[in-house]
Design an enzyme around this catalytic site. Structure first.
Site, PDB file in Angstrom:
ATOM      1  N   HIS A   1       0.798  -0.990   0.102  1.00  0.00           N
ATOM      2  CA  HIS A   1       0.011   0.018   0.050  1.00  0.00           C
ATOM      3  C   HIS A   1       0.921   0.976  -0.041  1.00  0.00           C
ATOM      4  O   HIS A   1       1.856   1.287   0.610  1.00  0.00           O
ATOM      5  CB  HIS A   1      -0.888   0.023   1.072  1.00  0.00           C
ATOM      6  CG  HIS A   1      -0.311   0.047   2.555  1.00  0.00           C
ATOM      7  ND1 HIS A   1       0.042   1.101   3.293  1.00  0.00           N
ATOM      8  CD2 HIS A   1      -0.333  -1.070   3.291  1.00  0.00           C
ATOM      9  CE1 HIS A   1       0.731   0.897   4.374  1.00  0.00           C
ATOM     10  NE2 HIS A   1       0.397  -0.500   4.531  1.00  0.00           N
TER      11      HIS A   1
ATOM     12  N   ASP B   1       0.109   4.288   1.153  1.00  0.00           N
ATOM     13  CA  ASP B   1      -0.021   5.350   2.435  1.00  0.00           C
ATOM     14  C   ASP B   1       0.839   4.934   3.779  1.00  0.00           C
ATOM     15  O   ASP B   1       1.203   3.841   3.746  1.00  0.00           O
ATOM     16  CB  ASP B   1      -1.454   5.465   2.772  1.00  0.00           C
ATOM     17  CG  ASP B   1      -2.056   4.338   3.187  1.00  0.00           C
ATOM     18  OD1 ASP B   1      -1.963   3.171   2.508  1.00  0.00           O
ATOM     19  OD2 ASP B   1      -2.937   4.237   4.266  1.00  0.00           O
TER      20      ASP B   1
ATOM     21  N   ASP C   1       6.480   0.802   7.137  1.00  0.00           N
ATOM     22  CA  ASP C   1       5.195   0.375   7.132  1.00  0.00           C
ATOM     23  C   ASP C   1       4.236   1.196   6.085  1.00  0.00           C
ATOM     24  O   ASP C   1       3.738   1.964   6.508  1.00  0.00           O
ATOM     25  CB  ASP C   1       4.396  -0.016   8.538  1.00  0.00           C
ATOM     26  CG  ASP C   1       3.194  -0.258   8.472  1.00  0.00           C
ATOM     27  OD1 ASP C   1       2.527  -0.861   7.314  1.00  0.00           O
ATOM     28  OD2 ASP C   1       2.316  -0.206   9.443  1.00  0.00           O
TER      29      ASP C   1
ATOM     30  N   GLU D   1      -4.694   2.159   3.051  1.00  0.00           N
ATOM     31  CA  GLU D   1      -4.898   1.086   3.739  1.00  0.00           C
ATOM     32  C   GLU D   1      -4.870   1.348   5.322  1.00  0.00           C
ATOM     33  O   GLU D   1      -5.741   0.544   5.966  1.00  0.00           O
ATOM     34  CB  GLU D   1      -3.694   0.239   3.580  1.00  0.00           C
ATOM     35  CG  GLU D   1      -3.702  -1.213   4.048  1.00  0.00           C
ATOM     36  CD  GLU D   1      -3.180  -1.360   5.513  1.00  0.00           C
ATOM     37  OE1 GLU D   1      -3.258  -2.455   5.988  1.00  0.00           O
ATOM     38  OE2 GLU D   1      -2.525  -0.661   6.104  1.00  0.00           O
ATOM     39  N   GLU D   2      -4.067   2.502   5.729  1.00  0.00           N
ATOM     40  CA  GLU D   2      -4.169   2.649   7.190  1.00  0.00           C
ATOM     41  C   GLU D   2      -5.522   3.174   7.808  1.00  0.00           C
ATOM     42  O   GLU D   2      -5.470   2.933   8.956  1.00  0.00           O
ATOM     43  CB  GLU D   2      -2.951   3.539   7.461  1.00  0.00           C
ATOM     44  CG  GLU D   2      -1.573   2.845   6.948  1.00  0.00           C
ATOM     45  CD  GLU D   2      -1.063   1.556   8.056  1.00  0.00           C
ATOM     46  OE1 GLU D   2      -1.761   1.110   8.656  1.00  0.00           O
ATOM     47  OE2 GLU D   2       0.058   1.298   7.805  1.00  0.00           O
TER      48      GLU D   2
ATOM     49  N   ASP E   1       3.211  -6.699   3.522  1.00  0.00           N
ATOM     50  CA  ASP E   1       3.022  -5.895   4.558  1.00  0.00           C
ATOM     51  C   ASP E   1       3.044  -6.469   5.897  1.00  0.00           C
ATOM     52  O   ASP E   1       2.577  -6.171   6.865  1.00  0.00           O
ATOM     53  CB  ASP E   1       1.509  -5.371   4.437  1.00  0.00           C
ATOM     54  CG  ASP E   1       1.141  -4.235   5.341  1.00  0.00           C
ATOM     55  OD1 ASP E   1       2.075  -3.471   5.849  1.00  0.00           O
ATOM     56  OD2 ASP E   1      -0.067  -3.776   5.466  1.00  0.00           O
TER      57      ASP E   1
ATOM     58  N   HIS F   1       3.334   2.675  13.628  1.00  0.00           N
ATOM     59  CA  HIS F   1       2.261   3.595  13.924  1.00  0.00           C
ATOM     60  C   HIS F   1       2.716   4.520  14.970  1.00  0.00           C
ATOM     61  O   HIS F   1       1.868   5.049  15.674  1.00  0.00           O
ATOM     62  CB  HIS F   1       0.913   2.838  14.366  1.00  0.00           C
ATOM     63  CG  HIS F   1       0.325   2.111  13.231  1.00  0.00           C
ATOM     64  ND1 HIS F   1      -1.021   1.557  13.211  1.00  0.00           N
ATOM     65  CD2 HIS F   1       0.851   1.600  11.759  1.00  0.00           C
ATOM     66  CE1 HIS F   1      -1.084   0.578  11.987  1.00  0.00           C
ATOM     67  NE2 HIS F   1       0.147   0.860  11.222  1.00  0.00           N
TER      68      HIS F   1
END
Length: 485
Positions: A76, A78, A115, A145-146, A169, A457
């Site tokens: 992904h 983002d 990530d 995605e996030e 991922d 994150h």
């Protein structure tokens, strides 16, 4: 340009460094997508953007490998935007600043975007490196995605031709994933009931900082503190003293990150200042003992501030405090069939005070829909008792393990050939897009693997340099050994 461009494999790290220079938080992938599109066109690769904003790039098979099964490499575009409180960073305009820290790559004061930026860089490196041998190849790069899996939700059946999907991922070197949790967002709104600040009151801001935070799926079982839950406990203490009034509270910005910082704006008479300070000090001592070795740097502070224009009614303050304290958070159930695997969890990810309401958001995860729905009903019941509205959206299914997967066996064998050990086969308690892909392409044989990424994150995010090299070696060898159709 940064020093990471000299790391090996060089093509992969050069692509990652370029990605860091182009802002791409969730919902703002357009600039990165355009750069990738222009680059692919310059390489004479077939590239298309689907209706939802995903990119699909195709590369013909290496000579002699045209009859191999078609493979889709997937990542992904983002990243999660999180910065330390003392870091002034606009993720929509400012580049990420990566740097080498011993065996790791980090970012200065922010999330790194490894990530899933390392996976994305690997996909582009495969396309760029004509020495990599492969059959018919498609690269699928999804958006958002996030923050909602919008790209995976919107993937149209029939666009992709391959039979095998390699998801990049995952975040642990030496592990291969064959399943993941599904999830749903709980969006709670509680009307703000205002009244004037009582006469003679002073204002204090209660601030909670210094927590590790982390990924609300991958790290949820590690016992890390949530600033929102600590704030709820402190609010329960405060609510024992009617003279201390609450004007606003805020904590977290993302439903899929364990909350690192939270605050409350309070008003109180001068003769209650010592009482409030004692409440905070008692909790400070408790948390330093309770989270010793897990969250060692928790800070609780009281700071003078300007008086607000309003406070909540006492009734609302009591209902809100009780609801936040009772709100489910953390691991709710372990798997009965897989040892040490989290079955269901939930994260009290966001609390925000706005003009007319208080907003709360939770992300509920489970390996099955039944577990997800059970926690959703619990969450709704708690907040409805407090007079709130609770809506659910963004539900996505888990990826159910397939023990007969031929691709899983190929990856296991290839890993053993390369590194002399069999990887562990796992189910990840995070929302990989694979579950949604199965809805559009039920015939795909899917597997997920990636390098070691820690602290995803959060601004503590880092990626292990040697693990990236092993990830690349495994990816290249797997592509070479894909069987004929």
């Amino acid at each position: 340009m940064s020093s990471i461009r000299q790391l090996s494999p060089r093509l992969l790290w050069q692509f990652f460094d370029t990605q860091c220079s182009i802002p791409h938080p969730s919902g703002h992938e357009a600039a990165l997508r355009q750069w990738i599109t222009d680059w692919a066109a310059e390489k004479n690769l077939a590239v298309m953007q689907d209706a939802i904003g995903n990119l699909i790039i195709r590369k013909a098979a290496t000579a002699g490998m045209e009859k191999r099964k078609g493979v889709i490499l997937q990542a992904h575009m983002d990243m999660v935007p999180q910065a330390n409180a003392d870091t002034h960073h606009d993720f929509t305009t400012d580049p990420i600043q990566p740097y080498i820290d011993g065996d790791w790559v980090r970012a200065r004061g922010t999330t790194l975007g490894a990530d899933n930026g390392i996976g994305l860089a690997a996909c582009l490196a495969v396309l760029a490196d004509d020495k990599v041998q492969h059959g018919p190849l498609e690269v699928l790069l999804t958006i958002d995605e996030e923050s909602g899996m919008t790209g995976a939700f919107g993937l149209t059946p029939g666009l992709l031709q391959g039979e095998i999907l390699l998801n990049t991922d995952s975040e642990q070197d030496g592990d291969v994933y064959m399943g993941c949790a599904g999830g749903v967002d709980a969006n709670i709104t509680l009307p703000y009931e205002p009244e004037p600040v009582p006469a003679g009151h002073q204002a204090r801001r209660l601030i909670i900082t210094g927590l590790r935070g982390g990924h609300s799926g991958i790290n949820i079982h590690q016992g890390r503190a949530s600033a929102n839950k600590l704030l709820a406990e402190l609010l329960t203490d405060i609510n024992q003293h009617a003279a201390i009034r609450l004007s606003e509270l805020n904590g977290g910005t993302l439903r899929n990150a364990i909350v690192r910082e939270a605050s409350a704006l309070l008003t109180l008479p001068a003769d209650m200042l010592d009482t409030l300070a004692n409440l905070v000090d008692r909790r400070r001592q408790q948390y330093r003992h309770e989270f010793n070795g897990v969250d060692d740097f928790i800070q609780l502070e009281l700071a003078p501030t300007e008086l607000p224009e309003r406070v909540m009614t006492s009734a609302l303050q009591q209902r809100l405090g009780a609801a936040l304290l009772a709100c489910p958070h953390g691991v709710m159930e372990m798997s009965r069939s897989m040892e040490a695997v989290v079955q269901s969890s939930t994260n009290l990810g966001v609390i925000g005070t706005e003009d007319e309401h208080i907003h709360v958001q939770c992300l509920i995860r489970s390996l099955n829909d039944e577990g997800r729905n059970r926690i959703a009903e619990m969450t709704a019941a708690v907040f409805r008792l407090a007079g709130a509205r609770c809506d659910f959206d963004g539900a996505y299914p888990g990826w159910q393990p397939n023990p007969d997967s031929a691709m899983m066996q190929l990856v296991l064998n290839t890993h053993q050939e390369l590194f002399g050990v069999l990887p562990e086969v796992k189910v990840i308690h995070a929302g990989l897009e694979c579950g949604l892909f199965k809805a559009a392409y039920p015939e795909w044989d899917m597997v997920s693997f990636g390098p070691t990424i820690q602290g995803a994150h959060s601004p503590d995010e880092r990626v292990h340099i040697e693990a990236v090299s092993r990830f690349w070696q495994l990816l290249v060898r797997v592509l070479k050994q894909i069987p004929e159709a």
